[in-house]
Design a protein around this motif. Structure first.
Motif, PDB file in Angstrom:
ATOM      1  N   GLU A   1     -21.049   5.836   0.997  1.00  0.00           N
ATOM      2  CA  GLU A   1     -19.616   5.806   0.729  1.00  0.00           C
ATOM      3  C   GLU A   1     -19.094   4.378   0.836  1.00  0.00           C
ATOM      4  OE1 GLU A   1     -17.592   8.709   3.131  1.00  0.00           O
ATOM      5  OE2 GLU A   1     -15.634   8.142   2.354  1.00  0.00           O
ATOM      6  N   ASN A   2     -18.128   4.063  -0.028  1.00  0.00           N
ATOM      7  CA  ASN A   2     -17.485   2.759   0.020  1.00  0.00           C
ATOM      8  C   ASN A   2     -16.272   2.832   0.956  1.00  0.00           C
ATOM      9  OD1 ASN A   2     -17.309   0.062  -1.086  1.00  0.00           O
ATOM     10  ND2 ASN A   2     -15.385   0.752  -2.012  1.00  0.00           N
ATOM     11  N   TYR A   3     -16.114   1.841   1.809  1.00  0.00           N
ATOM     12  CA  TYR A   3     -14.953   1.839   2.704  1.00  0.00           C
ATOM     13  C   TYR A   3     -14.037   0.662   2.379  1.00  0.00           C
ATOM     14  CZ  TYR A   3     -17.171   5.426   5.553  1.00  0.00           C
ATOM     15  OH  TYR A   3     -17.725   6.595   5.991  1.00  0.00           O
ATOM     16  N   ASN A   4     -12.718   0.863   2.473  1.00  0.00           N
ATOM     17  CA  ASN A   4     -11.831  -0.280   2.274  1.00  0.00           C
ATOM     18  C   ASN A   4     -11.631  -1.014   3.606  1.00  0.00           C
ATOM     19  OD1 ASN A   4      -9.802   1.048   3.669  1.00  0.00           O
ATOM     20  ND2 ASN A   4      -9.004   2.018   1.817  1.00  0.00           N
ATOM     21  N   GLU A   5     -11.089  -2.223   3.512  1.00  0.00           N
ATOM     22  CA  GLU A   5     -11.018  -3.104   4.693  1.00  0.00           C
ATOM     23  C   GLU A   5     -10.392  -2.412   5.903  1.00  0.00           C
ATOM     24  OE1 GLU A   5     -12.367  -5.933   5.266  1.00  0.00           O
ATOM     25  OE2 GLU A   5     -13.085  -6.432   3.243  1.00  0.00           O
ATOM     26  N   SER A   6      -9.338  -1.619   5.655  1.00  0.00           N
ATOM     27  CA  SER A   6      -8.629  -1.023   6.789  1.00  0.00           C
ATOM     28  C   SER A   6      -9.480   0.031   7.521  1.00  0.00           C
ATOM     29  CB  SER A   6      -7.322  -0.389   6.312  1.00  0.00           C
ATOM     30  OG  SER A   6      -7.625   0.728   5.518  1.00  0.00           O
ATOM     31  N   GLN A   7     -10.526   0.522   6.860  1.00  0.00           N
ATOM     32  CA  GLN A   7     -11.353   1.553   7.516  1.00  0.00           C
ATOM     33  C   GLN A   7     -12.546   0.944   8.268  1.00  0.00           C
ATOM     34  OE1 GLN A   7     -12.004   3.375   3.651  1.00  0.00           O
ATOM     35  NE2 GLN A   7     -11.200   5.298   4.434  1.00  0.00           N
ATOM     36  N   ILE A   8     -12.712  -0.369   8.109  1.00  0.00           N
ATOM     37  CA  ILE A   8     -13.928  -1.003   8.651  1.00  0.00           C
ATOM     38  C   ILE A   8     -13.715  -1.500  10.082  1.00  0.00           C
ATOM     39  CG2 ILE A   8     -15.437  -3.024   8.362  1.00  0.00           C
ATOM     40  CD1 ILE A   8     -15.025  -2.675   5.365  1.00  0.00           C
ATOM     41  N   ILE A   9     -14.762  -1.308  10.899  1.00  0.00           N
ATOM     42  CA  ILE A   9     -14.687  -1.828  12.270  1.00  0.00           C
ATOM     43  C   ILE A   9     -15.481  -3.136  12.310  1.00  0.00           C
ATOM     44  CG2 ILE A   9     -15.281  -1.334  14.694  1.00  0.00           C
ATOM     45  CD1 ILE A   9     -15.284   1.716  13.700  1.00  0.00           C
ATOM     46  N   GLN A  10     -14.809  -4.172  12.739  1.00  0.00           N
ATOM     47  CA  GLN A  10     -15.453  -5.496  12.780  1.00  0.00           C
ATOM     48  C   GLN A  10     -15.923  -5.767  14.197  1.00  0.00           C
ATOM     49  OE1 GLN A  10     -15.037  -7.832   9.890  1.00  0.00           O
ATOM     50  NE2 GLN A  10     -16.564  -9.122  10.907  1.00  0.00           N
ATOM     51  N   GLN A  11     -17.231  -6.091  14.379  1.00  0.00           N
ATOM     52  CA  GLN A  11     -17.699  -6.460  15.723  1.00  0.00           C
ATOM     53  C   GLN A  11     -18.495  -7.740  15.587  1.00  0.00           C
ATOM     54  OE1 GLN A  11     -19.894  -3.288  17.561  1.00  0.00           O
ATOM     55  NE2 GLN A  11     -18.033  -2.258  18.231  1.00  0.00           N
ATOM     56  N   ASP A  12     -18.055  -8.797  16.240  1.00  0.00           N
ATOM     57  CA  ASP A  12     -18.596 -10.149  16.015  1.00  0.00           C
ATOM     58  C   ASP A  12     -18.570 -10.419  14.512  1.00  0.00           C
ATOM     59  OD1 ASP A  12     -18.956 -10.226  18.770  1.00  0.00           O
ATOM     60  OD2 ASP A  12     -20.939  -9.295  18.612  1.00  0.00           O
TER      61      ASP A  12
ATOM     62  N   LYS B   1     -20.348  -8.655  12.408  1.00  0.00           N
ATOM     63  CA  LYS B   1     -20.905  -7.472  11.735  1.00  0.00           C
ATOM     64  C   LYS B   1     -19.826  -6.447  11.438  1.00  0.00           C
ATOM     65  CE  LYS B   1     -25.636  -7.778  13.365  1.00  0.00           C
ATOM     66  NZ  LYS B   1     -25.758  -8.399  14.692  1.00  0.00           N
ATOM     67  N   LYS B   2     -20.061  -5.661  10.364  1.00  0.00           N
ATOM     68  CA  LYS B   2     -19.092  -4.641   9.986  1.00  0.00           C
ATOM     69  C   LYS B   2     -19.724  -3.256  10.093  1.00  0.00           C
ATOM     70  CE  LYS B   2     -16.379  -7.429   6.836  1.00  0.00           C
ATOM     71  NZ  LYS B   2     -15.932  -7.679   5.497  1.00  0.00           N
TER      72      LYS B   2
ATOM     73  N   HIS C   1     -22.257   3.058  11.481  1.00  0.00           N
ATOM     74  CA  HIS C   1     -23.357   2.641  10.604  1.00  0.00           C
ATOM     75  C   HIS C   1     -23.019   1.257  10.058  1.00  0.00           C
ATOM     76  CE1 HIS C   1     -23.320   7.184   9.577  1.00  0.00           C
ATOM     77  NE2 HIS C   1     -24.171   6.985  10.564  1.00  0.00           N
ATOM     78  N   PRO C   2     -24.055   0.428   9.802  1.00  0.00           N
ATOM     79  CA  PRO C   2     -23.770  -0.905   9.247  1.00  0.00           C
ATOM     80  C   PRO C   2     -23.231  -0.836   7.823  1.00  0.00           C
ATOM     81  CG  PRO C   2     -26.140  -0.514   9.412  1.00  0.00           C
ATOM     82  CD  PRO C   2     -25.475   0.651  10.066  1.00  0.00           C
ATOM     83  N   ILE C   3     -22.351  -1.770   7.507  1.00  0.00           N
ATOM     84  CA  ILE C   3     -21.741  -1.833   6.174  1.00  0.00           C
ATOM     85  C   ILE C   3     -22.289  -3.062   5.451  1.00  0.00           C
ATOM     86  CG2 ILE C   3     -19.534  -2.376   5.013  1.00  0.00           C
ATOM     87  CD1 ILE C   3     -18.816   0.104   6.195  1.00  0.00           C
ATOM     88  N   SER C   4     -22.646  -2.899   4.178  1.00  0.00           N
ATOM     89  CA  SER C   4     -23.064  -4.100   3.434  1.00  0.00           C
ATOM     90  C   SER C   4     -22.069  -4.421   2.334  1.00  0.00           C
ATOM     91  CB  SER C   4     -24.463  -3.938   2.825  1.00  0.00           C
ATOM     92  OG  SER C   4     -24.966  -2.658   3.006  1.00  0.00           O
ATOM     93  N   LYS C   5     -21.922  -5.708   2.136  1.00  0.00           N
ATOM     94  CA  LYS C   5     -21.020  -6.200   1.080  1.00  0.00           C
ATOM     95  C   LYS C   5     -21.765  -6.089  -0.245  1.00  0.00           C
ATOM     96  CE  LYS C   5     -17.225  -8.611   0.258  1.00  0.00           C
ATOM     97  NZ  LYS C   5     -15.994  -7.999   0.684  1.00  0.00           N
ATOM     98  N   ILE C   6     -21.117  -5.526  -1.253  1.00  0.00           N
ATOM     99  CA  ILE C   6     -21.780  -5.364  -2.548  1.00  0.00           C
ATOM    100  C   ILE C   6     -20.965  -6.073  -3.619  1.00  0.00           C
ATOM    101  CG2 ILE C   6     -22.553  -3.697  -4.299  1.00  0.00           C
ATOM    102  CD1 ILE C   6     -23.901  -2.846  -1.879  1.00  0.00           C
ATOM    103  N   GLU C   7     -21.656  -6.788  -4.496  1.00  0.00           N
ATOM    104  CA  GLU C   7     -21.010  -7.338  -5.696  1.00  0.00           C
ATOM    105  C   GLU C   7     -21.952  -7.056  -6.840  1.00  0.00           C
ATOM    106  OE1 GLU C   7     -19.136 -11.371  -3.956  1.00  0.00           O
ATOM    107  OE2 GLU C   7     -19.123 -11.153  -6.156  1.00  0.00           O
ATOM    108  N   ALA C   8     -21.523  -6.257  -7.782  1.00  0.00           N
ATOM    109  CA  ALA C   8     -22.443  -5.888  -8.860  1.00  0.00           C
ATOM    110  C   ALA C   8     -21.672  -5.389 -10.071  1.00  0.00           C
ATOM    111  CB  ALA C   8     -23.383  -4.795  -8.361  1.00  0.00           C
ATOM    112  N   ASN C   9     -22.372  -5.342 -11.198  1.00  0.00           N
ATOM    113  CA  ASN C   9     -21.791  -4.693 -12.373  1.00  0.00           C
ATOM    114  C   ASN C   9     -21.840  -3.197 -12.139  1.00  0.00           C
ATOM    115  OD1 ASN C   9     -21.477  -7.084 -13.851  1.00  0.00           O
ATOM    116  ND2 ASN C   9     -23.704  -7.075 -14.247  1.00  0.00           N
ATOM    117  N   SER C  10     -20.844  -2.513 -12.631  1.00  0.00           N
ATOM    118  CA  SER C  10     -20.841  -1.069 -12.393  1.00  0.00           C
ATOM    119  C   SER C  10     -19.965  -0.378 -13.429  1.00  0.00           C
ATOM    120  CB  SER C  10     -20.276  -0.814 -10.988  1.00  0.00           C
ATOM    121  OG  SER C  10     -19.962   0.537 -10.832  1.00  0.00           O
TER     122      SER C  10
END
Ligand code: MSP
Length: 518
Positions: A133-144, A146-147, A153-162
């Motif tokens: 699932e994709n999460y928007n910034e307001s739903q993400i927990i930032q620790q140090d 890491k997101k 669960h860890p979140i990864s930043k994605i940039e891709a054609n879609s």
């Protein structure tokens, strides 16, 4: 349920294959099985599907960890679900896997049917592979630096054609659809949560493909992209019925005909996909939307934390099936786990419920009545000529009214309360025996009264087991054997017909439920 409805289609979420399914996977499927059996018993045509959701990054990562090709990996573990369902007496009509060639071909056809709503763009997202699932910034927990998502669960930043689906164009439609369909989501507060959390602004367009992820269904004519696992998965509910093939008899019968209701079970964290994207996709496909979504709460541990494999706090239902009767597991979960709220669940509570209700109350009642019929009536269920005799009998009236109250609670999705009504009748039956003391009536030669009680008690046992048969699948068959209830006697249409048991010879008593120790 409205009388014009004749066909009921029941679905569970499709599960990510797992080597050891946990208790959180069981609840939706068990309730779906109970609902399916309930309507089937009442004469509806029903179809019940479950299955596995086998594509996507999450499965690919798990396969890679096990050094296996993903197809070999899923083929190896998918049977763990089938075996568990068999042990729990889950009677589905179809087990659908998203790696089946029929499913893949149908999803590609559906993608083409949706083309007018789809465009190619650039996706920049915060993606959680575990939730897919994709999460928007307001739903993400930032620790140090890491997101994490809300489940840590860890979140990864994605940039891709879609490829994107133009969800934004359907914002007003879905809002109105949810508002106008009062019963579309149970419990109703989850509908308000959806509207207030995700539909206050325009819906963002949804990225529905993944670049460079091979483990998925290829986009027709553009194999560099595979279809997003959630789109692939949601479509299972209709591809399993044959949509969009020409030969789609099941789809016509259980989806597109007028008299259909589709009851979809899931737990609350996936209601966003089912309550927003799913109806939009159906609408975009110009299909009817006869769905009712039941988004139950979580099974939580003693600290109210969701049970999950990754947290290590989940109960393993396989272990339960090795030592606990299946009826006990089905009964406990159906009675004590609420469809509306989160519920705690433990082995000790299960055993307590089983001993209190099924051993002490229900099993004991069957034993007592069976033994007394052998002792006082030559093993034959008594009959009475004068039907008037039943009219004002409090116990007989209570027995009959339990049928209606059971159904009323069941239709309100209060399965636990429906069961509690039946247990009240069991208690009343045991109290009747304690109060009237049939052995004394026998001693005093008050045979008419004795026979009337034993007849009404046997009839109550018949009705109790008819009502609980979607839950106590094993006990139902055993009681039919012990009390010699044939198919006609326990047919739903005959539930109020006491005469069918008159003068029936019963079989020898056998203990229905043996006490378990903690
Ligand atoms: N594959 C998706 C569903 C796709 S449906 C088109 C998925 N799979 S899952 O295996 O992760 O979860 C399946 C179901 O189990 C979900 O409804 C999930 O919420 C439920 N549960 C997992 N843990 C749970 C509890 N502790 N309690 C109750 N149900 C929970 O999501």
């Amino acid at each position: 349920m409205s009388k014009q409805l004749t066909n009921i289609f029941v679905t569970t979420p499709i599960y990510y294959p797992s080597a050891d399914p946990h208790i959180g996977h069981v609840f939706s499927t068990l309730i779906a099985d109970i609902i399916n059996r309930y309507y089937k018993q009442r004469g509806y045509q029903t179809y019940f599907i479950t299955g596995t959701d086998e594509h996507g990054n999450k499965i690919l990562e798990a396969a890679t960890k096990n050094n296996l090709d993903p197809q070999i990996f899923v083929d190896k573990i998918v049977n763990n679900f089938k075996q568990l369902w068999q042990k729990l007496d889950i009677q589905y009509d179809c087990f659908w896997r998203t790696t089946m060639p029929e499913h893949c071909a149908r999803v590609q056809k559906i993608f083409n049917l949706l083309r007018d709503n789809i465009y190619l763009g650039k996706w920049v997202g915060n993606y959680c592979v575990q939730c897919e699932e994709n999460y928007n910034e307001s739903q993400i927990i930032q620790q140090d630096d890491k997101k994490f998502c809300k489940f840590h669960h860890p979140i990864s930043k994605i940039e891709a054609n879609s490829y994107f689906f133009k969800m934004s164009e359907y914002t007003d439609w879905i809002k109105n659809f949810l508002k106008n369909n009062k019963d579309i989501i149970f419990p109703s507060h989850r509908k308000n949560e959806l509207i207030n959390t995700f539909l206050t602004d325009k819906l963002p367009d949804l990225s529905i493909t993944r670049e460079n992820l091979d483990w998925g269904i290829c986009v027709p004519n553009d194999p560099r992209h595979t279809i997003y696992v959630w789109i692939d998965a949601l479509m299972n509910y209709i591809t399993a019925l044959g949509f969009p093939e020409e030969n789609d008899e099941l789809f016509q019968k259980f989806w597109s005909s007028k008299n259909v209701k589709v009851i979809q079970l899931m737990s609350k964290e996936i209601i966003r996909f089912h309550g927003i994207y799913w109806p939009i996709l159906l609408y975009a496909l110009k299909l009817p939307i006869p769905i009712q979504l039941i988004a139950h709460g979580w099974i939580v541990d003693s600290n109210n934390t969701k049970m999950s494999k990754s947290l290590g706090n989940a109960i393993n239902p396989q272990e339960w099936t090795k030592k606990i009767p299946i009826d006990a597991i089905r009964y406990y979960l159906a009675k004590e786990i609420s469809l509306a709220e989160d519920s705690k669940c433990s082995e000790s509570a299960l055993i307590e419920t089983y001993n209190a209700d099924l051993v002490n109350k229900l099993g004991n009642l069957v034993s007592r009545v069976n033994v007394m019929i052998h002792k006082f009536c030559h093993g034959k269920i008594p009959s009475l000529d004068d039907s008037e005799i039943f009219q004002n009998d409090e116990f007989y009236i209570k027995t009959l009214s339990t049928i209606d109250t059971f159904d009323q609670y069941f239709e309100k999705k209060e399965v636990g309360n429906a069961i509690k009504q039946v247990i009240k009748l069991v208690e009343a039956a045991n109290q009747l025996i304690d109060k009237e003391q049939p052995w004394m009536l026998f001693k005093e030669s008050r045979i008419n009264k004795l026979e009337r009680h034993l007849l009404l008690l046997t009839n109550a046992i018949r009705i109790i087991f008819c009502l609980l048969s979607p839950i106590l699948t094993n006990g139902f068959h055993r009681v039919c054997q012990i009390m010699n209830f044939d198919n006609e006697i326990v047919k739903w249409d005959n539930i109020k017909n006491i005469k069918l048991i008159f003068n029936k010879k019963i079989n020898e008593n056998k203990i229905l439920y043996k006490r378990l120790t903690i």
